[in-house]
Each structure stands twice: as structure tokens, then as C-alpha cells.
Design a protein around this motif. Structure first.
Motif, mmCIF file in Angstrom:
data_model
loop_
_atom_site.group_PDB
_atom_site.id
_atom_site.type_symbol
_atom_site.label_atom_id
_atom_site.label_comp_id
_atom_site.label_asym_id
_atom_site.label_seq_id
_atom_site.Cartn_x
_atom_site.Cartn_y
_atom_site.Cartn_z
ATOM 1 N N PHE A 1 -6.057 19.868 1.482
ATOM 2 C CA PHE A 1 -6.163 18.424 1.330
ATOM 3 C C PHE A 1 -7.107 17.811 2.360
ATOM 4 O O PHE A 1 -7.583 16.688 2.200
ATOM 5 C CB PHE A 1 -4.763 17.813 1.466
ATOM 6 C CG PHE A 1 -4.656 16.391 1.043
ATOM 7 C CD1 PHE A 1 -4.842 16.034 -0.282
ATOM 8 C CD2 PHE A 1 -4.369 15.401 1.959
ATOM 9 C CE1 PHE A 1 -4.745 14.719 -0.676
ATOM 10 C CE2 PHE A 1 -4.270 14.089 1.578
ATOM 11 C CZ PHE A 1 -4.454 13.739 0.250
ATOM 12 N N LYS A 2 -7.420 18.553 3.416
ATOM 13 C CA LYS A 2 -8.241 18.056 4.515
ATOM 14 C C LYS A 2 -9.597 17.510 4.073
ATOM 15 O O LYS A 2 -10.000 16.438 4.534
ATOM 16 C CB LYS A 2 -8.422 19.143 5.564
ATOM 17 C CG LYS A 2 -9.176 18.681 6.799
ATOM 18 C CD LYS A 2 -9.359 19.824 7.773
ATOM 19 C CE LYS A 2 -10.086 19.424 9.028
ATOM 20 N NZ LYS A 2 -11.344 18.754 8.841
ATOM 21 N N SER B 1 -13.274 12.933 3.602
ATOM 22 C CA SER B 1 -14.195 12.124 2.803
ATOM 23 C C SER B 1 -13.795 10.658 2.817
ATOM 24 O O SER B 1 -14.649 9.780 2.982
ATOM 25 C CB SER B 1 -14.239 12.621 1.361
ATOM 26 O OG SER B 1 -14.740 13.924 1.310
ATOM 27 N N VAL B 2 -12.517 10.395 2.643
ATOM 28 C CA VAL B 2 -12.044 8.999 2.658
ATOM 29 C C VAL B 2 -12.269 8.390 4.042
ATOM 30 O O VAL B 2 -12.720 7.252 4.163
ATOM 31 C CB VAL B 2 -10.559 8.926 2.232
ATOM 32 C CG1 VAL B 2 -10.000 7.533 2.441
ATOM 33 C CG2 VAL B 2 -10.403 9.341 0.783
ATOM 34 N N VAL C 1 -4.831 7.779 4.579
ATOM 35 C CA VAL C 1 -3.813 8.578 3.890
ATOM 36 C C VAL C 1 -2.740 7.675 3.305
ATOM 37 O O VAL C 1 -2.319 7.852 2.163
ATOM 38 C CB VAL C 1 -3.195 9.624 4.850
ATOM 39 C CG1 VAL C 1 -1.958 10.267 4.255
ATOM 40 C CG2 VAL C 1 -4.218 10.687 5.202
ATOM 41 N N TYR C 2 -2.314 6.677 4.073
ATOM 42 C CA TYR C 2 -1.254 5.786 3.596
ATOM 43 C C TYR C 2 -1.700 5.005 2.365
ATOM 44 O O TYR C 2 -1.021 4.994 1.348
ATOM 45 C CB TYR C 2 -0.820 4.826 4.704
ATOM 46 C CG TYR C 2 0.258 3.874 4.247
ATOM 47 C CD1 TYR C 2 1.556 4.316 4.072
ATOM 48 C CD2 TYR C 2 -0.043 2.552 3.950
ATOM 49 C CE1 TYR C 2 2.546 3.454 3.624
ATOM 50 C CE2 TYR C 2 0.938 1.688 3.506
ATOM 51 C CZ TYR C 2 2.237 2.145 3.346
ATOM 52 O OH TYR C 2 3.201 1.293 2.892
ATOM 53 N N PHE C 3 -2.850 4.336 2.454
ATOM 54 C CA PHE C 3 -3.261 3.441 1.376
ATOM 55 C C PHE C 3 -3.824 4.181 0.159
ATOM 56 O O PHE C 3 -3.720 3.684 -0.963
ATOM 57 C CB PHE C 3 -4.270 2.410 1.879
ATOM 58 C CG PHE C 3 -3.651 1.391 2.786
ATOM 59 C CD1 PHE C 3 -2.734 0.476 2.295
ATOM 60 C CD2 PHE C 3 -3.961 1.360 4.123
ATOM 61 C CE1 PHE C 3 -2.146 -0.463 3.118
ATOM 62 C CE2 PHE C 3 -3.383 0.421 4.966
ATOM 63 C CZ PHE C 3 -2.470 -0.494 4.464
ATOM 64 N N PHE C 4 -4.408 5.352 0.353
ATOM 65 C CA PHE C 4 -5.018 6.059 -0.760
ATOM 66 C C PHE C 4 -4.157 7.190 -1.323
ATOM 67 O O PHE C 4 -4.455 7.712 -2.389
ATOM 68 C CB PHE C 4 -6.395 6.609 -0.371
ATOM 69 C CG PHE C 4 -7.422 5.529 -0.150
ATOM 70 C CD1 PHE C 4 -8.012 4.899 -1.226
ATOM 71 C CD2 PHE C 4 -7.764 5.128 1.134
ATOM 72 C CE1 PHE C 4 -8.945 3.890 -1.032
ATOM 73 C CE2 PHE C 4 -8.699 4.122 1.335
ATOM 74 C CZ PHE C 4 -9.287 3.502 0.253
ATOM 75 N N VAL C 5 -3.086 7.578 -0.613
ATOM 76 C CA VAL C 5 -2.222 8.649 -1.102
ATOM 77 C C VAL C 5 -0.770 8.184 -1.209
ATOM 78 O O VAL C 5 -0.163 8.261 -2.281
ATOM 79 C CB VAL C 5 -2.312 9.905 -0.201
ATOM 80 C CG1 VAL C 5 -1.363 10.975 -0.666
ATOM 81 C CG2 VAL C 5 -3.741 10.433 -0.165
ATOM 82 N N VAL C 6 -0.210 7.696 -0.110
ATOM 83 C CA VAL C 6 1.216 7.365 -0.076
ATOM 84 C C VAL C 6 1.548 6.198 -0.994
ATOM 85 O O VAL C 6 2.485 6.274 -1.796
ATOM 86 C CB VAL C 6 1.674 7.085 1.375
ATOM 87 C CG1 VAL C 6 3.110 6.600 1.416
ATOM 88 C CG2 VAL C 6 1.515 8.335 2.231
ATOM 89 N N ASN D 1 4.003 6.367 -4.205
ATOM 90 C CA ASN D 1 5.238 5.583 -4.247
ATOM 91 C C ASN D 1 5.307 4.734 -5.513
ATOM 92 O O ASN D 1 6.370 4.597 -6.117
ATOM 93 C CB ASN D 1 5.358 4.693 -3.010
ATOM 94 C CG ASN D 1 5.723 5.486 -1.775
ATOM 95 O OD1 ASN D 1 6.159 6.624 -1.854
ATOM 96 N ND2 ASN D 1 5.533 4.882 -0.620
ATOM 97 N N LYS D 2 4.160 4.153 -5.912
ATOM 98 C CA LYS D 2 4.136 3.367 -7.152
ATOM 99 C C LYS D 2 4.410 4.261 -8.363
ATOM 100 O O LYS D 2 5.135 3.873 -9.284
ATOM 101 C CB LYS D 2 2.801 2.651 -7.310
ATOM 102 C CG LYS D 2 2.647 1.475 -6.374
ATOM 103 C CD LYS D 2 1.368 0.722 -6.624
ATOM 104 C CE LYS D 2 1.258 -0.437 -5.646
ATOM 105 N NZ LYS D 2 0.032 -1.208 -5.853
#
Length: 129
Positions: A27-28, A33-34, A85-90, A94-95
Motif C-alpha cells: 500500500f506504500k 503518491s497521494v 490516509v485518513y481522508f482518502f482511505v479511512v 467508513n462510508k
């Protein structure tokens, strides 16, 4: 001693940890990239986010500069990676989980075992009568 080691290795936690490390390593590149994308935007807006020379000082004339600002740079880079990571994955995950949970709750409830047995009893009683 070897028995304890064998039990430790055969526990699910060790295997789960190994899988997590492998998935994290795979995943790194996505996180990199993000993060690079976000850093490029920040760099275009306010300049390079590098605080290495903040509060730098020298001890003696022949020594190199001591740069405590490198810690600040590392902390800010960590916060940027954590935000990415939070805004683009978590948040999307969650949604997605919330949507799936709503779909499961909206689905009609399956009859309980007692309800099924009652229905079978009633069917048998109507056949006899």
C-alpha cells in the motif's frame, strides 16, 4: 522454551501481523503518491514545506549546523501522510461500511428458530386436522 516459541508462532496474531506488514508495504506506493500530490499542492501555494533551517545553530566554528527544524519537518510530513490516509482511505471505507450496514438493516429479518418451529408445528397441525 521451544514449545513456547512454537505456540507463539502458530498463534493467529503473528500471521495477521505478517499479512498486515505485507499489505502495508504493498500500500506504500499509493500513500506516497497521494502524499506527493498533496505536498506539490502545498508547495505551489506556499512554497516548499521544509523547516530544516528553522532555529539552526552551530557549536564552535568548525562544526556543522545543528538543525532542530528537521524534527518539525518530519512531524509535518507525518501529519500530511496521516491526513492523506485518513481522508482518502479511512473516510471512504467508513462510508462504505455504513452503507453496507444500512443495507443489512433494511433487509427483512430472517425468522428465528422458534418462529420456524412454530410454523412447522402449525403446518403439521393443519394436516392432521
Amino acid at each position: 522454551m521451544l514449545k513456547g516459541f512454537k505456540e507463539f508462532i502458530s498463534q493467529g496474531n503473528v500471521i495477521e501481523l505478517a499479512v498486515a506488514v505485507i499489505i502495508g508495504n504493498a500500500f506504500k506506493p499509493i500513500v506516497d503518491s497521494v502524499t506527493k500530490f498533496i505536498l506539490n499542492i502545498i508547495g505551489a501555494l506556499v512554497g516548499s514545506p521544509n523547516f530544516d533551517s528553522v532555529a539552526q545553530f552551530k557549536i564552535g566554528e568548525k562544526s556543522d549546523y545543528i538543525q532542530p527544524g528537521t524534527i518539525l519537518t518530519a512531524v509535518i510530513n507525518f501529519l500530511i501522510v496521516a491526513a492523506a490516509v485518513y481522508f482518502f482511505v479511512v473516510v471512504p471505507m467508513n462510508k462504505l461500511a455504513a452503507t453496507r450496514k444500512k443495507e443489512e438493516e433494511a433487509a427483512p429479518a430472517k425468522p428465528t428458530e422458534a418462529e420456524l418451529l412454530t410454523e412447522i408445528r402449525d403446518l403439521l397441525a393443519t394436516r392432521r386436522g
